[in-house]
Structures are given as C-alpha cells and as structure tokens.
Motif scaffolding. Structure first.
Motif, PDB file in Angstrom:
ATOM      1  N   SER B  38       0.833  -1.201   0.000  1.00  0.00           N
ATOM      2  CA  SER B  38       0.000   0.000   0.000  1.00  0.00           C
ATOM      3  C   SER B  38       0.868   1.252   0.000  1.00  0.00           C
ATOM      4  O   SER B  38       0.588   2.226  -0.694  1.00  0.00           O
ATOM      5  N   GLU B  39       1.973   1.231   0.775  1.00  0.00           N
ATOM      6  CA  GLU B  39       2.841   2.408   0.816  1.00  0.00           C
ATOM      7  C   GLU B  39       3.443   2.689  -0.545  1.00  0.00           C
ATOM      8  O   GLU B  39       3.510   3.836  -0.989  1.00  0.00           O
ATOM      9  N   ALA B  40       3.911   1.614  -1.200  1.00  0.00           N
ATOM     10  CA  ALA B  40       4.531   1.812  -2.514  1.00  0.00           C
ATOM     11  C   ALA B  40       3.513   2.418  -3.470  1.00  0.00           C
ATOM     12  O   ALA B  40       3.826   3.348  -4.228  1.00  0.00           O
ATOM     13  N   PHE B  41       2.289   1.890  -3.404  1.00  0.00           N
ATOM     14  CA  PHE B  41       1.244   2.373  -4.312  1.00  0.00           C
ATOM     15  C   PHE B  41       0.970   3.849  -4.097  1.00  0.00           C
ATOM     16  O   PHE B  41       0.972   4.648  -5.035  1.00  0.00           O
ATOM     17  N   TRP B  42       0.760   4.239  -2.822  1.00  0.00           N
ATOM     18  CA  TRP B  42       0.442   5.646  -2.563  1.00  0.00           C
ATOM     19  C   TRP B  42       1.613   6.556  -2.908  1.00  0.00           C
ATOM     20  O   TRP B  42       1.425   7.683  -3.360  1.00  0.00           O
ATOM     21  N   THR B  43       2.835   6.059  -2.716  1.00  0.00           N
ATOM     22  CA  THR B  43       3.996   6.896  -3.045  1.00  0.00           C
ATOM     23  C   THR B  43       4.081   7.148  -4.533  1.00  0.00           C
ATOM     24  O   THR B  43       4.318   8.279  -4.976  1.00  0.00           O
ATOM     25  N   TYR B  44       3.900   6.095  -5.325  1.00  0.00           N
ATOM     26  CA  TYR B  44       3.948   6.296  -6.768  1.00  0.00           C
ATOM     27  C   TYR B  44       2.840   7.231  -7.219  1.00  0.00           C
ATOM     28  O   TYR B  44       3.036   8.116  -8.052  1.00  0.00           O
ATOM     29  N   LEU B  45       1.654   7.047  -6.619  1.00  0.00           N
ATOM     30  CA  LEU B  45       0.540   7.923  -6.983  1.00  0.00           C
ATOM     31  C   LEU B  45       0.866   9.374  -6.651  1.00  0.00           C
ATOM     32  O   LEU B  45       0.603  10.289  -7.420  1.00  0.00           O
ATOM     33  N   ASN B  46       1.490   9.540  -5.498  1.00  0.00           N
ATOM     34  CA  ASN B  46       1.965  10.848  -5.049  1.00  0.00           C
ATOM     35  C   ASN B  46       2.837  11.507  -6.109  1.00  0.00           C
ATOM     36  O   ASN B  46       2.640  12.663  -6.492  1.00  0.00           O
ATOM     37  N   TYR B  47       3.825  10.757  -6.607  1.00  0.00           N
ATOM     38  CA  TYR B  47       4.736  11.310  -7.604  1.00  0.00           C
ATOM     39  C   TYR B  47       4.017  11.603  -8.900  1.00  0.00           C
ATOM     40  O   TYR B  47       4.300  12.597  -9.571  1.00  0.00           O
ATOM     41  N   VAL B  48       3.083  10.745  -9.279  1.00  0.00           N
ATOM     42  CA  VAL B  48       2.348  10.980 -10.538  1.00  0.00           C
ATOM     43  C   VAL B  48       1.566  12.278 -10.444  1.00  0.00           C
ATOM     44  O   VAL B  48       1.595  13.119 -11.346  1.00  0.00           O
ATOM     45  N   ILE B  49       0.893  12.488  -9.305  1.00  0.00           N
ATOM     46  CA  ILE B  49       0.110  13.718  -9.135  1.00  0.00           C
ATOM     47  C   ILE B  49       1.028  14.934  -9.155  1.00  0.00           C
ATOM     48  O   ILE B  49       0.739  15.953  -9.786  1.00  0.00           O
ATOM     49  N   LEU B  50       2.179  14.824  -8.463  1.00  0.00           N
ATOM     50  CA  LEU B  50       3.115  15.947  -8.448  1.00  0.00           C
ATOM     51  C   LEU B  50       3.590  16.258  -9.863  1.00  0.00           C
ATOM     52  O   LEU B  50       3.725  17.424 -10.255  1.00  0.00           O
ATOM     53  N   ASN B  51       3.839  15.213 -10.636  1.00  0.00           N
ATOM     54  CA  ASN B  51       4.303  15.424 -11.999  1.00  0.00           C
ATOM     55  C   ASN B  51       3.249  16.113 -12.839  1.00  0.00           C
ATOM     56  O   ASN B  51       3.544  17.024 -13.619  1.00  0.00           O
ATOM     57  N   ILE B  52       1.998  15.672 -12.682  1.00  0.00           N
ATOM     58  CA  ILE B  52       0.918  16.275 -13.474  1.00  0.00           C
ATOM     59  C   ILE B  52       0.788  17.749 -13.133  1.00  0.00           C
ATOM     60  O   ILE B  52       0.738  18.618 -14.011  1.00  0.00           O
ATOM     61  N   PHE B  53       0.773  18.040 -11.816  1.00  0.00           N
ATOM     62  CA  PHE B  53       0.683  19.435 -11.411  1.00  0.00           C
ATOM     63  C   PHE B  53       1.872  20.237 -11.901  1.00  0.00           C
ATOM     64  O   PHE B  53       1.746  21.382 -12.327  1.00  0.00           O
ATOM     65  N   GLY B  54       3.057  19.609 -11.817  1.00  0.00           N
ATOM     66  CA  GLY B  54       4.258  20.310 -12.238  1.00  0.00           C
ATOM     67  C   GLY B  54       4.210  20.660 -13.704  1.00  0.00           C
ATOM     68  O   GLY B  54       4.517  21.785 -14.123  1.00  0.00           O
ATOM     69  N   TRP B  55       3.777  19.711 -14.493  1.00  0.00           N
ATOM     70  CA  TRP B  55       3.671  19.932 -15.940  1.00  0.00           C
ATOM     71  C   TRP B  55       2.670  21.048 -16.218  1.00  0.00           C
ATOM     72  O   TRP B  55       2.898  21.938 -17.044  1.00  0.00           O
ATOM     73  N   PHE B  56       1.572  21.014 -15.507  1.00  0.00           N
ATOM     74  CA  PHE B  56       0.535  22.018 -15.711  1.00  0.00           C
ATOM     75  C   PHE B  56       1.032  23.415 -15.336  1.00  0.00           C
ATOM     76  O   PHE B  56       0.829  24.391 -16.061  1.00  0.00           O
TER      77      PHE B  56
END
Lengths: 475, 520
Positions: B38-56
């Motif tokens: 579960s931790e690995a999953f939430w961490t990766y999701l965390n990075y994906v969201i940060l990347n999307i926001f960063g790109w935006f």
C-alpha cells in the motif's frame, strides 16, 4: 576425344536449351523467386560473410589459474626520502610578517599573507567570540542544520562588497572552483580555458567532462582564433549549436605567472560570440584595484558583465574557505548542484567570523591598504629588475612575483640553494610547488609574495640577500 | 529491498560465510523489512500527481499566465540558456514545495539542543523572511555523535589559546610554508589513536577523498565501489581515471563474483592484467545506517590480492568499544585495512579529514597529494580541537570523559532503536549504529513529519529522492552522547503522536505498540 560434334548435336543442344527456357516460363512465379533468392544467398555466403571466431569459454580450472597468477603492483611506488615534500620546514607560532623556525625568526616572503591579516588582533578577537558562542565545528552540511546565521551574514557581506546580488561560501578554497565548474558545464558544453590556470581550476575542468579548448596563456589572438573556428563549426549545424553552452574560464591575476588577464577585450568578445565568463580572482581579490575589488576595478570594466567571480578566503582575507559571487540567477543553482557545497560540512563559524572582520577592515574608508600594496609592489619590482641576473615574471603592481634564473641556469637545485641561503640570512622564501600532471607545467621558480606591512628597508634587505645568493649560485 | 536470508548461499563461489572469523561479540543482523504494498502504491501515486501538477504549472509559466518566481537571466538574448528546463523540473515542482524543511539556519551550538532561527514565507517557499525569534528544539539532525560540540569547557579554552598563539590560518600550502608543529602533533596522535604507523590530516573531509584517490589509483586500475558510497568517493574515483564497477550494497557474493570475473577478463578491450584493484567501502552508511561487513571484506581482499579503502566518516569515534571505528567494532587487525580514511566533522566536532596507514603510503601521499601541494593547510584552532578530543578518547580510564561519552552513545543507540522498533516504526540499519533511519516512503509524509516534529520542538532530518531511492523517503535520527534519557523519551513520545497522525507505524515484524508498553 569424343565423336566430332556435328550439326545434329548442336541442334539438339539448342532445342534442349530452348525447352529449358520454355520450362522457366511455365514454372510458378514463387518458385522462380525462391530459386533466385537461394542463388543470391549462396553468393553472399561465399563472397561477403566473414567467418566469426568461435568464442573461447574458459574452464573453471583455467579461471582459477589466472586468478592465482595475477599479481598487483604495490599500492604506492617507492618513495624518495630526499624529496622536498618529506623534508619541509616546520613552523611555530603565528605565520605573519615574521615567522619562527627552530627558534629563529625570519622575514616572511613565502605565505599568501598579502594584507598581513594573519595574527591580526581584531580578527583573533572576533574568532574567539565566535568560539564562545558557537563552538568549533558546524556538525552538518548546509542542507541539514549546518547553516549558521554567521554564514548568511558572510555571504551577504561578500555580495555587497562586490556589488552583486548573491554570494555563496564553501569550506575549502581548492574545492570552490573545482565544484563550481562541473555544476554548470556538462558533457556537451564547451570550455575555453587559458593554459596557465591554477591546478584547482584544471581539476574542475576535468570533473566537468566538457570539451575543453585551451588557448595560449594571456594570448587574446589565440582565443579569437579558437572562437572563430567554433563559430564556423556552429554555422554548419545551428540546431545543435543552440544547445551547447560556452564558458570562458580565466583568472584575474594568474597565480603561476603573476600577470593580469586582458579583461576588456574578453568582455567584448563575450557579446560577439555569446559565451559566459567565469573568473577566478583568488589572488587579485584584496590586492588589485583602488579598493581591492579586483581586476574589474583595475580595468574599469562593469562588474555585472562577468557572470561569476569566484575567489578564496585563504589568501588576502587570512581565513579558510572560498566563495563565489554573481547574480542570484547564476549563484542559486549551486545550492543544489555543487558537490563541494551540498555534500560537505559547512565552514566552522570561527573562520566565518574571522572573514567578516577582515572584510570590515578592508571596507574601512581611509585605510589606503590597497594603494600602499600596489605602490610597494611597483617599487619591489623595480628593485628586483635592478639586480640583473633574475628573470622577474609578473605585473609591476602585482604583489605576487615569480623569480627564476636566466635560461639554462634555471634548475630546481640552484633555486633550492638560493632558498636555503636566504633562510640562513633570515629571509623565508619558497619555491612554487607543482604536481607533474599539470596541463602546462610552469618553469621552476621562486614565488615571492609581498606583505603590505613590509618596510622599505626590509625590501632592500631582501634584494641584498637575493643578490648575494645569485653571486654564490652562479660562481 | 535486500532481504536478509542465509538461504542465498547456494550461489557462493567460495566458502565465504561458512568459515569467516567470528568477532568476539556476536554481530546482530541487519533487518530490512519489505516495503508494504500500500505504501509503494500511494507513493507512486503521489509522484504521478506531483508530476501532473508540475507539468501544468510549467505550462502556465511558459504562457505567462502565472508569474515566474525566482530570478531571471542577466544577459541579453542570444545566449544559450544556462539551465535546461527539464533538468530543474524536480527542483521547481517538488523540492520547492518542501524547501522550508531544508537549509534551516541555526543560531547556537549544534549540541543536544538547538536554537533555530524562525522564518516565514509569503510566497510558498520561494523566499524567506526571518521573524527574529529563535525556536528551541531538541537536535536530532546534527552529526554530533560524541557530543563534543561545545562552546565552553576545557576544549574550548584550548581552542581559544591556540587562536591567540597561532592565529586562524597559516595561509600557505603544506609543502611550502604551511606545516606547523601542531600539524605534526595531530598526525602522530592520530596514528597512536588508530593503531597505524602514520597518518596525515587535511582541511576538508570531502576533499580528502576527492583529491587523494587519484594519487593511489590511475589508468589501468580497477575500483570496486559499493552502491551507496558517498559522492566524494565517487568523484575521487572518477577523477582518477580508473575503471569503476559498482556492486550491490553489502553483497559480498556479488563482490566476489565481480572480482573473479574482472581478474580473469583483465582490462577492457586490451585484456591486459589490472595494475591494482581497490575496494572502496564506508564504515557506516549515512542514509541506511548499515555497517560494512569488515571481516568478510578482509578475507576477500586477502584471497584476491586487492587493496581495501575504508571511509570511516560516520563511524570513527561512534562505533567500537574504544571508539576507534568499525575496525575496533569487528575486532579486526587494523593492519589488514590498507587505507583508513575518516573525517573530523562528525564525532570530533571540528572540520577536516585524515588518511592513516603504513608509512610508505603516507609518505607517498605527502609527496603526491593535490591538497598537500596546492591547498592551504588546516587551521590551527581546528587542529587544537581535534587534538583535545583525541587526548580524551585515547585515555582508557572508564571514569574519564572520553569513555563516558562513548558508553553513553552506545546506551542511547541501544535504547532509542529498541523502543522505536517496538513502537511499530520500520527502522533500517544495524542495531548498533547511531544513525537511525525510519521509513516514511512518500514525499508528502517527508514534509509533514518534518513540520509536525518542529511544531513539537524536535529538529529532525528527512530525506527523499535523489539522496534515497524513489519510493523510500525516510527520516534519519542522528543520536548523540549529549542526549539524556529524558530528551530521548520526549522525542519518542512526539514521534508516536506524529507517527499515528501520518499512519507510519505499519511494521509487520514489530506490530505497533504504544509508548508506555515499550519499556526495556
């Protein structure tokens, strides 16, 4: 010999041949293609394919034999016990204007103590106060509770001294420029570097893995030639050229030669060929210019045109460490990508306090320190030239000069003799030490450094001793 | 993550592990618990969201809809941009959000407690202003293992005297006019402390590695370096010009395989035999808290005739019953390690580094080292601090300060690690190492843990990518002999609160228990 060939045979052959051709027309198309393909493959195999060598696989026994046979070199090569590095002078007490070796005092023309801040009482008092407030070590890198308010103060003072936006300090002079260059210049970039630069800068250039173009020391024409060549190369492939950064790496006052770089022309070329200038002012900070602000002041060049000025706190300031100043855009990048800054502990607070006090003394309005230093340098230069027999390298206003003997006489042995003789007469001078893997090893020489507090009589005494040494060594 | 399984031995090439010399006291095994899914999953999701926001946000900045914060280029247009925008993507969009957790300025001695200068930001961490107040916190972030960071006492008196008698700097290189009698005294004392023939000291720990490895190895040599080695070791190896091969962290079987393969195949392309092979390891790894496996390394090195370079930056003074580092901890012979290197920044609370070993080695370094030829020698007051601390540590009397501090650190380490593990945190590293990393996994927890602990008066260090692998963000507690039991108890209570807030205490090996139930 068979039966003579007659008309019937030929006719039969022709018919056979004709029917062969007819049969070709009747074969299915794919069959034809397949046959042609096979013929071509055979041709290729015979004519073009090189035989691949069969890879040898070693057996375990052979591998073990190789491992057992292998002998390494000794860890270090045999050491010459007479090497000067193993027989250095060991000093005692404050290494200021006079130094003490084995209980005897002598005048110090060897250490980088241009403004005589080593042993200065005010600086010592401030350092003591810092120890009483912060202890000695900072116990951490800048990112993890190693940033002390005194570091921030020193960075701000340095930036203000040079009239730049931001400054950044390092805890070791050698690592400063060696960490700065790789932070900006990467594998695809081009560095135009003067041949006579200091070893620390050479290490920075090496660590950056960029393409390096060396130009002859202080030869602006050679630099222009290299720039023109690169420009021609760029015009062939402008898209690639727009991703290659270019930097010019120079020193203000060269430590190995004592001469000043031709800065105005280099700044002109900067706007023509679009490169950035990184200047290392280790020796010229606090020695050249009316108020000690270096070569930009001496040449009257607008300092904002230089992208980054790096220097050291170890020479004229008399503390330890290094720093770089520039615009915030340039300097801020180092806080996350300069290795010597991020992965190393920060400067001990007492050394930062000493540097701040030294800056205070340098900033004082009517000290006249720098004019005195330039003046005395000029006088010393004239006196040295009067001796006739020494080659004197360096600008006349530079407090750092290189003395060597004329041409074929110039060997390390003779220079060592001069240094030893001077020591017996109460003058401490030193030979400039280099490692053999310098890019452009300078000639052996004695590096003379002028302390601003030396009096005229002391300079006269120095020249007398040098004169006597010269007579003895050429006899 | 590496698992600690003895069942891996079926791949051994030699009898490493079966006949290795057993140290006097049993070495406790290091345990690296698997990352919960579960931790690995939430961490990766965390990075994906940060990347999307960063790109935006980058899109908005390029279209000038959002104001570009931070500074701009001085030069007229036409210059190639100094920074590629993709290189600083991570800095702009992830690091900048949590920049208030790093580079915190302090205003006091970095001892057991710390005075942080309070700062506020108006524009989301792009710039900071100081309020002028100081926040008193318990300091678990500074490398002050033996607690010698002090501004009063006998050692500080010695330092002040040395400023008066020797000044702050010698302003000359060691080979020219920079060698003082104090430097010689420091070197002989250091050799006595470590038990080697000779030693040499430098002004900066980072530079000790970067400037001296090139003098020992060069072209035609092979360097086998651990995966998690410090940047200074990597830089020194690169500058030397030797061939560098990396082996998995603390994996002796992989190291042996590499040794065998590379000795057999020789130098790349020409297949000439190697001139030298150097194995570079650290005593205590600062991000993992793990120890190097010294007895096995020494056996390997002797078997394959390689040389061993041991970097004891974090372990000198902090490990070992006599404080002499991992060599003392594992009870190995100090002459078996060819090159002993260490720093004075951590346990000695000074600055600088040293190299110790046989006399020929040190003589060679005196002649050929970049630092001895070109860099200014160590500052006399700093030398005096190290000499004073060394005198205390060499003193074998159990009643005196040196031994007391070493014992206090060992007790603190044992106590803190036991209770933290029992409370359910996932803790990495060796049970005796004073560096205690507890896993946080996701970047948002890194920031949250840091800020929450600061609110409760504890200063900790939290690290994420790129200092650690992407998924394994962590908080790293650095214990010190100047922490008392009460301070540690307070830290543990706060950690329990914050751990519950962030749902960190998810260890399966040590199911979570409340603080009062974890009494030793």
């Amino acid at each position: 010999m068979g039966s003579p060939v007659n008309r019937d045979d030929i006719a039969r052959l022709a018919t056979d041949f004709y029917s062969l051709l007819e049969s070709f027309k009747q074969t299915p198309f794919y069959h034809l293609i397949f046959e042609i393909f096979l013929i071509l493959t055979v041709l290729w195999l015979v004519c073009f394919r090189k035989p691949r060598p069969i890879a040898k696989k070693l057996t375990e026994k052979e591998k073990q034999e190789l491992i057992d046979e292998w002998q390494p070199e000794p860890l270090v090569p045999p050491v010459d016990t007479n090497h000067p590095a193993l027989n250095v002078r060991v000093l005692d007490g404050i290494v200021g204007k006079t130094i003490e070796i084995d209980g005897r005092k002598s005048l110090n023309f060897a250490t980088f103590n241009f403004l005589n801040f080593v042993g200065n009482q005010r600086i010592a008092d401030k350092a003591i106060q810092a120890v009483q407030k912060y202890g000695v070590g900072s116990c951490g890198p800048r990112g993890f509770y190693g940033t002390i308010d005194i570091h921030l103060e020193l960075e701000e003072r340095l930036a203000r001294f040079f009239n730049f936006e931001e400054g950044i300090i390092y805890s070791y002079g050698f690592s400063t420029i060696a960490s700065i260059i790789p932070a900006y210049s990467k594998r695809n970039d081009i560095l135009f570097v003067d041949e006579g630069i200091h070893y620390a800068i050479q290490k920075g250039v090496e660590a950056s893995r960029s393409t390096v173009k060396w130009f002859r020391h202080n030869d602006i024409n050679d630099l222009e030639r290299l720039l023109a060549e690169q420009d021609k190369h760029d015009k062939k492939n402008p898209k690639k050229a727009s991703t290659i950064r270019r930097f010019l790496i120079i020193e203000g006052l060269y430590m190995n030669y004592g001469d000043i770089c031709p800065l105005p022309r280099m700044v002109e070329l900067k706007y023509k060929y679009k490169y950035r200038i990184f200047m290392d002012e280790s020796v010229s900070f606090g020695t050249i210019g009316q108020t000690g602000r270096g070569v930009t002041e001496y040449h009257n060049v607008d300092r904002q045109k230089i992208d980054l000025i790096s220097s050291t706190l170890e020479y004229s300031v008399g503390s330890i460490g290094g720093f770089a100043v520039g615009s915030s855009f340039v300097i801020d990048h180092q806080r996350l990508s300069a290795q010597g800054y991020c992965f190393s502990a920060s400067l001990p607070p007492l050394l930062a306090a000493a540097a701040i006090e030294a800056l205070n003394i340098m900033d004082e309005e009517n000290s006249g320190l720098f004019e005195t230093l330039m003046d005395k340098s000029k006088r010393l230069h004239k006196k040295l030239l009067d001796i006739k027999g020494y080659r004197v390298l360096g600008e006349d206003i530079s407090p750092l000069k290189h003395l060597s003997l004329a041409n074929s006489l110039n060997t390390i042995g003779r220079l060592e003799y001069i240094v030893e003789f001077a020591q017996t007469r109460g003058i401490t001078i030193t030979i400039a030490r280099y490692l053999n893997d310098e890019h452009h090893l300078p000639e052996p020489s004695i590096r003379l450094i002028l302390n601003v507090e030396m009096t005229d009589e002391e300079l006269e005494f120095l020249c007398t001793v040098l004169q006597e040494a010269l007579v003895k060594v050429t006899a | 993550m590496a698992k600690n399984s003895p069942k891996q031995k079926n791949k051994s090439y030699s009898n490493i592990g079966f006949n290795t010399p057993v140290p006097e006291h049993p070495s406790l095994n290091e345990v690296y618990e698997d990352t919960p899914f579960s931790e690995a999953f939430w961490t990766y999701l965390n990075y994906v969201i940060l990347n999307i926001f960063g790109w935006f946000r980058d899109l908005l900045r390029n279209a000038r809809i959002e104001n570009r914060k931070g500074s701009a280029e001085n030069n007229p247009p036409g210059f190639v941009p100094l920074y590629q925008s993709y290189e600083s993507f991570y800095t702009r969009n992830v690091y900048q959000r949590i920049a208030d957790c790093f580079n915190r300025p302090i205003g006091s001695v970095p001892g057991g407690t710390l005075d942080l200068l309070e700062r506020v930001t108006d524009d989301y961490n792009w710039s900071f202003n100081f309020t002028g107040d100081k926040v008193k916190t318990i300091n678990l972030g500074s490398y002050n293992y033996l607690g010698f960071a002090n501004n009063s006492g006998q050692i500080a008196e010695n330092v002040i005297n040395s400023i008066k008698t020797s000044g702050v700097s010698a302003a000359s290189a060691a080979q020219e006019c920079g060698t003082l009698t104090q430097h010689r005294k420091l070197e002989s004392l250091l050799a006595e402390f470590l038990g080697t023939e000779d030693a040499i000291a430098f002004g900066m720990g980072f530079a000790t590695n970067a400037l001296n490895i090139p003098t020992l190895v060069g072209k035609g040599c092979l360097i086998l370096s651990d995966e998690l080695n410090h940047t200074s070791l990597v830089l020194g190896s690169r500058l030397s010009g030797a061939v560098i091969k990396v082996y998995k962290h603390n994996d002796m079987i992989h190291l042996e395989k590499l040794l065998r393969d590379y000795i057999v195949s020789g130098q790349p392309r020409t297949h000439r035999p190697w001139r030298k092979i150097l194995i570079i390891v650290e005593g205590v790894y600062s991000m993992e808290g793990s120890l190097c496996k010294l007895p096995e390394l020494i056996e390997l090195k002797k078997k394959y005739k390689a040389f061993l370079y041991l970097d004891e930056a974090h372990s000198i003074g902090a490990m070992g019953s006599r404080g002499r580092g991992v060599v003392d901890y594992w009870k190995c012979d100090v002459n078996d390690v060819d090159i002993l290197m260490g720093t004075f920044t951590k346990s000695f609370a000074a600055a600088g580094g040293y190299i110790a070993g046989k006399k020929e080695l040190i003589d060679h370094i005196r002649i050929a080292s970049h630092a001895q030829t070109y860099a200014v020698s160590m500052s006399p007051p700093v030398v005096e601090q190290v000499i004073s601390v060394l005198n205390l540590l060499i003193d074998e009397n159990e009643e005196h300060e040196g031994r007391q501090k070493i014992n206090q650190l060992a007790w603190n380490t044992h106590y803190f690690r036991q209770r933290l593990t029992k409370m359910g945190f996932i803790v990495y590293g060796h049970p005796h190492s004073p560096v205690v990393p507890a896993l946080l996994y996701s970047p948002s927890k890194i920031a949250a843990f840091n800020r929450e602990m600061l609110k409760r008066g504890v200063a900790v260090v939290t690290v994420g990518f790129p200092a650690t692998p992407l998924v394994l963000g962590r908080v790293r507690f650095c214990l010190s002999a100047s922490h008392t039991k009460e301070m540690l108890d307070e830290v543990l209570k706060h950690a329990e609160e914050v751990g519950d807030l962030l749902n960190m205490r998810k260890s399966k090996l040590n199911p979570k228990r409340p603080f009062h139930e974890t009494e030793l």
